[in-house]
Design an enzyme around this catalytic site. Sequence first.
Site, PDB file in Angstrom:
ATOM      1  N   ASP A 144       0.886  -1.158   0.000  1.00 49.96           N
ATOM      2  CA  ASP A 144       0.000   0.000   0.000  1.00 49.96           C
ATOM      3  C   ASP A 144       0.928   1.214   0.000  1.00 49.96           C
ATOM      4  O   ASP A 144       1.726   1.396   0.932  1.00 49.96           O
ATOM      5  CB  ASP A 144      -0.867  -0.042   1.272  1.00 49.96           C
ATOM      6  CG  ASP A 144      -1.721   1.187   1.442  1.00 49.96           C
ATOM      7  OD1 ASP A 144      -1.532   2.188   0.721  1.00 49.96           O
ATOM      8  OD2 ASP A 144      -2.581   1.160   2.342  1.00 49.96           O
ATOM      9  N   ILE A 145       0.841   2.025  -1.029  1.00 51.23           N
ATOM     10  CA  ILE A 145       1.809   3.123  -1.207  1.00 51.23           C
ATOM     11  C   ILE A 145       1.813   4.091  -0.012  1.00 51.23           C
ATOM     12  O   ILE A 145       2.829   4.723   0.264  1.00 51.23           O
ATOM     13  CB  ILE A 145       1.542   3.865  -2.546  1.00 51.23           C
ATOM     14  CG1 ILE A 145       2.786   4.624  -3.013  1.00 51.23           C
ATOM     15  CG2 ILE A 145       0.329   4.790  -2.452  1.00 51.23           C
ATOM     16  CD1 ILE A 145       2.727   5.098  -4.454  1.00 51.23           C
TER      17      ILE A 145
ATOM     18  N   VAL B 110      -6.112   4.842  -5.484  1.00 50.56           N
ATOM     19  CA  VAL B 110      -4.940   5.232  -4.707  1.00 50.56           C
ATOM     20  C   VAL B 110      -5.097   6.668  -4.181  1.00 50.56           C
ATOM     21  O   VAL B 110      -4.628   6.997  -3.092  1.00 50.56           O
ATOM     22  CB  VAL B 110      -3.652   5.027  -5.556  1.00 50.56           C
ATOM     23  CG1 VAL B 110      -3.514   6.022  -6.666  1.00 50.56           C
ATOM     24  CG2 VAL B 110      -2.425   5.014  -4.664  1.00 50.56           C
ATOM     25  N   ASP B 111      -5.795   7.492  -4.929  1.00 48.96           N
ATOM     26  CA  ASP B 111      -6.070   8.879  -4.511  1.00 48.96           C
ATOM     27  C   ASP B 111      -6.840   8.882  -3.183  1.00 48.96           C
ATOM     28  O   ASP B 111      -6.466   9.593  -2.225  1.00 48.96           O
ATOM     29  CB  ASP B 111      -6.894   9.544  -5.631  1.00 48.96           C
ATOM     30  CG  ASP B 111      -6.988  11.051  -5.521  1.00 48.96           C
ATOM     31  OD1 ASP B 111      -6.290  11.636  -4.675  1.00 48.96           O
ATOM     32  OD2 ASP B 111      -7.751  11.638  -6.312  1.00 48.96           O
TER      33      ASP B 111
ATOM     34  N   THR C 100      -3.913   2.999 -14.563  1.00 44.53           N
ATOM     35  CA  THR C 100      -4.270   1.601 -14.854  1.00 44.53           C
ATOM     36  C   THR C 100      -5.448   1.079 -14.036  1.00 44.53           C
ATOM     37  O   THR C 100      -5.822  -0.085 -14.159  1.00 44.53           O
ATOM     38  CB  THR C 100      -3.071   0.653 -14.621  1.00 44.53           C
ATOM     39  OG1 THR C 100      -2.750   0.649 -13.227  1.00 44.53           O
ATOM     40  CG2 THR C 100      -1.875   1.071 -15.439  1.00 44.53           C
ATOM     41  N   GLY C 101      -6.039   1.946 -13.202  1.00 40.84           N
ATOM     42  CA  GLY C 101      -7.214   1.533 -12.431  1.00 40.84           C
ATOM     43  C   GLY C 101      -8.469   2.099 -13.068  1.00 40.84           C
ATOM     44  O   GLY C 101      -8.865   1.696 -14.169  1.00 40.84           O
TER      45      GLY C 101
HETATM   46  N1  AR6 Z   1      -1.292   1.651  -3.064  1.00 40.99           N
HETATM   47  C1  AR6 Z   1      -0.735   1.358  -4.265  1.00 40.99           C
HETATM   48  N2  AR6 Z   1      -1.446   1.206  -5.398  1.00 40.99           N
HETATM   49  C2  AR6 Z   1      -2.777   1.333  -5.298  1.00 40.99           C
HETATM   50  C3  AR6 Z   1      -3.457   1.642  -4.087  1.00 40.99           C
HETATM   51  C4  AR6 Z   1      -2.642   1.809  -2.931  1.00 40.99           C
HETATM   52  N3  AR6 Z   1      -3.161   2.096  -1.741  1.00 40.99           N
HETATM   53  N4  AR6 Z   1      -4.787   1.713  -4.335  1.00 40.99           N
HETATM   54  C5  AR6 Z   1      -4.948   1.460  -5.649  1.00 40.99           C
HETATM   55  N5  AR6 Z   1      -3.750   1.215  -6.226  1.00 40.99           N
HETATM   56  P1  AR6 Z   1      -6.409   4.253  -9.661  1.00 40.99           P
HETATM   57  P2  AR6 Z   1      -6.147   5.884 -12.116  1.00 40.99           P
HETATM   58  C6  AR6 Z   1      -3.434   0.917  -7.636  1.00 40.99           C
HETATM   59  O1  AR6 Z   1      -7.786   3.857 -10.050  1.00 40.99           O
HETATM   60  O2  AR6 Z   1      -6.440   4.709 -12.977  1.00 40.99           O
HETATM   61  C7  AR6 Z   1      -9.329   8.230  -8.685  1.00 40.99           C
HETATM   62  O3  AR6 Z   1     -10.695   8.324  -8.370  1.00 40.99           O
HETATM   63  C8  AR6 Z   1      -4.514   0.304  -8.491  1.00 40.99           C
HETATM   64  O4  AR6 Z   1      -4.560  -1.090  -8.284  1.00 40.99           O
HETATM   65  O5  AR6 Z   1      -6.161   4.633  -8.250  1.00 40.99           O
HETATM   66  O6  AR6 Z   1      -5.005   6.786 -12.495  1.00 40.99           O
HETATM   67  C9  AR6 Z   1      -8.712   9.587  -9.000  1.00 40.99           C
HETATM   68  O7  AR6 Z   1      -9.299  10.621  -8.253  1.00 40.99           O
HETATM   69  C10 AR6 Z   1      -4.043   0.667  -9.892  1.00 40.99           C
HETATM   70  O8  AR6 Z   1      -3.064  -0.285 -10.345  1.00 40.99           O
HETATM   71  O9  AR6 Z   1      -5.877   5.494 -10.567  1.00 40.99           O
HETATM   72  C11 AR6 Z   1      -8.999   9.720 -10.479  1.00 40.99           C
HETATM   73  O10 AR6 Z   1     -10.296  10.227 -10.712  1.00 40.99           O
HETATM   74  C12 AR6 Z   1      -3.307   1.988  -9.690  1.00 40.99           C
HETATM   75  O11 AR6 Z   1      -3.167   2.144  -8.273  1.00 40.99           O
HETATM   76  C13 AR6 Z   1      -8.893   8.310 -10.983  1.00 40.99           C
HETATM   77  O12 AR6 Z   1      -9.172   7.470  -9.864  1.00 40.99           O
HETATM   78  C14 AR6 Z   1      -4.048   3.194 -10.243  1.00 40.99           C
HETATM   79  O13 AR6 Z   1      -5.454   3.038 -10.062  1.00 40.99           O
HETATM   80  C15 AR6 Z   1      -7.498   7.984 -11.458  1.00 40.99           C
HETATM   81  O14 AR6 Z   1      -7.493   6.716 -12.038  1.00 40.99           O
END
Ligand code: AR6
Length: 169
Positions: A8-9, A31-32, A122-123
């Site tokens: 978890d970052i 992650v945000d 990628t999420g």
């Molecule tokens: N630690 C590390 N990686 C994580 C964590 C964590 N705690 N949580 C999720 N990931 P995403 P995006 C990974 O959806 O695609 C938000 O609502 C996850 O598995 O967080 O850039 C923002 O506000 C995936 O591989 O980001 C934007 O609106 C990666 O983080 C939107 O989502 C990115 O997934 C951004 O979407």
Amino acid sequence: MVEVVVADITTLEVDAIVNAANERMLGGGGVDGAIHAAAGPELREACAEVPEVEPGVRCPTGEARITSGFALPARYVIHTVGPVWRGGDQGEPRLLASCYRSSLELAAAHGVASVAFPAISTGVFGYPAEPAARIAVRELRAAPDGVERVNVCCFDQASADVYHRVLDE
Ligand code: AR6
């Protein structure tokens, strides 16, 4: 040197962690959401103080902004906004590369020696994992002087496997 960690970052003890944010920069899911929850409400206040470049846009896609990390172990959060995947011919690769590059430039400018990146876009934003990892690795290997430790932080082993494959190519 680019290292892959499964974690978890928000728990990482590095100088800066990168947030996969959106253009408003006021939090979200993924992650945000995790970063805002762990950093505490001061992070949202600091983000709200980042000037808007146009209504509702504090950080345009492909750019980055920096705030303090507040309650996080990391001293800084670098917020970057990845592209939404629209099939790949809408400038997504260039914009994703720009996220990594802009974040690294900000890191260097703030004396950050160790930084951890999530797999931006990628999420929720739907960028396919392997092409995204290829861009990440290419840009992270070109980190500017001073940024000595670059971690890719994967939430699960499957995405770490993608990075290991790409790093071995
Ligand atoms: N630690 C590390 N990686 C994580 C964590 C964590 N705690 N949580 C999720 N990931 P995403 P995006 C990974 O959806 O695609 C938000 O609502 C996850 O598995 O967080 O850039 C923002 O506000 C995936 O591989 O980001 C934007 O609106 C990666 O983080 C939107 O989502 C990115 O997934 C951004 O979407």
